[in-house]
Design an enzyme around this catalytic site. Structure first.
Site, PDB file in Angstrom:
ATOM      1  NE  ARG A 163      -3.677  -0.473   1.881  1.00 21.25           N
ATOM      2  CZ  ARG A 163      -4.928  -0.683   1.521  1.00 21.25           C
ATOM      3  NH1 ARG A 163      -5.732   0.332   1.338  1.00 21.25           N
ATOM      4  NH2 ARG A 163      -5.391  -1.898   1.344  1.00 21.25           N
ATOM      5  CG  LEU A 218      -3.649   7.676   8.962  1.00 19.06           C
ATOM      6  CD1 LEU A 218      -4.967   8.081   8.318  1.00 19.06           C
ATOM      7  CD2 LEU A 218      -3.846   7.441  10.442  1.00 19.06           C
ATOM      8  N   PRO A 219      -0.419   3.891   8.510  1.00 22.42           N
ATOM      9  CG  PRO A 219       1.279   2.924   9.790  1.00 22.42           C
ATOM     10  CD  PRO A 219       0.494   4.171   9.610  1.00 22.42           C
ATOM     11  CG  HIS A 220      -4.343   1.529   5.774  1.00 21.51           C
ATOM     12  ND1 HIS A 220      -3.702   2.748   5.608  1.00 21.51           N
ATOM     13  CD2 HIS A 220      -5.113   1.365   4.694  1.00 21.51           C
ATOM     14  CE1 HIS A 220      -4.097   3.287   4.468  1.00 21.51           C
ATOM     15  NE2 HIS A 220      -4.940   2.472   3.876  1.00 21.51           N
ATOM     16  N   GLY A 221      -3.143  -2.124   5.967  1.00 18.86           N
ATOM     17  CA  GLY A 221      -2.993  -3.149   4.939  1.00 18.86           C
ATOM     18  C   GLY A 221      -4.333  -3.701   4.521  1.00 18.86           C
TER      19      GLY A 221
END
Length: 146
Positions: free
Chosen positions: A45, A59-62
């Protein structure tokens, strides 16, 4: 917004965004909040489009299909970590690791965006010395968005 003590990491140091996402992903996986493969999906991402949102926040997200337990985790990086390039750095001192299923993502992201729009609040989180101080800042400054 309330964050449980186990969802907060203070005074972390990372060499770059890959190191940050690798360590955060391992932590989330070890806690049982996400399934194996989540780390790789966070890295993918970031490579597609930076998770840096401005005001020293990322805002790290997967992949939401790999989420086991929904929530937000806060990782404080006082020295910052670059989510940009060497030529165009995007330094984040606060990382909100977001682990939500698709239907819950928008309300929480909106609340975080309102909170992070006020740079003073982000600075307060960056300067916080204790988990209880972080919790108090979040609870005090997000109740108007609930």
């Amino acid at each position: 917004m309330e964050l449980a003590t186990e969802r907060i990491q203070l005074n972390q140091t990372f060499s770059d965004w890959q190191d940050a996402l690798t360590n955060i992903g391992a932590w989330l996986t070890n806690q049982g909040w996400v399934k194996a493969g989540y780390t790789e999906s966070m890295i993918e991402r970031q490579e597609l489009m930076s998770v840096y949102i401005g005001n020293f926040v990322a805002l790290p997200h997967g992949n939401e299909e790999l989420v086991v337990k929904e929530g937000i985790s806060l990782i404080q990086v006082p020295d910052g970590v670059n989510f940009g390039t060497k030529e165009e750095p995007k330094i984040a001192t606060i990382l909100f690791a977001v682990t939500f299923k698709k239907e819950q993502q928008l309300p929480m992201l909106q609340e975080l965006a309102f909170f992070c729009a006020e740079i003073e609040q982000v600075i307060a989180l960056s300067d916080a010395k204790t988990v209880s101080e972080v919790q108090a800042i979040l609870e005090k400054n997000t109740t108007k968005f609930e």
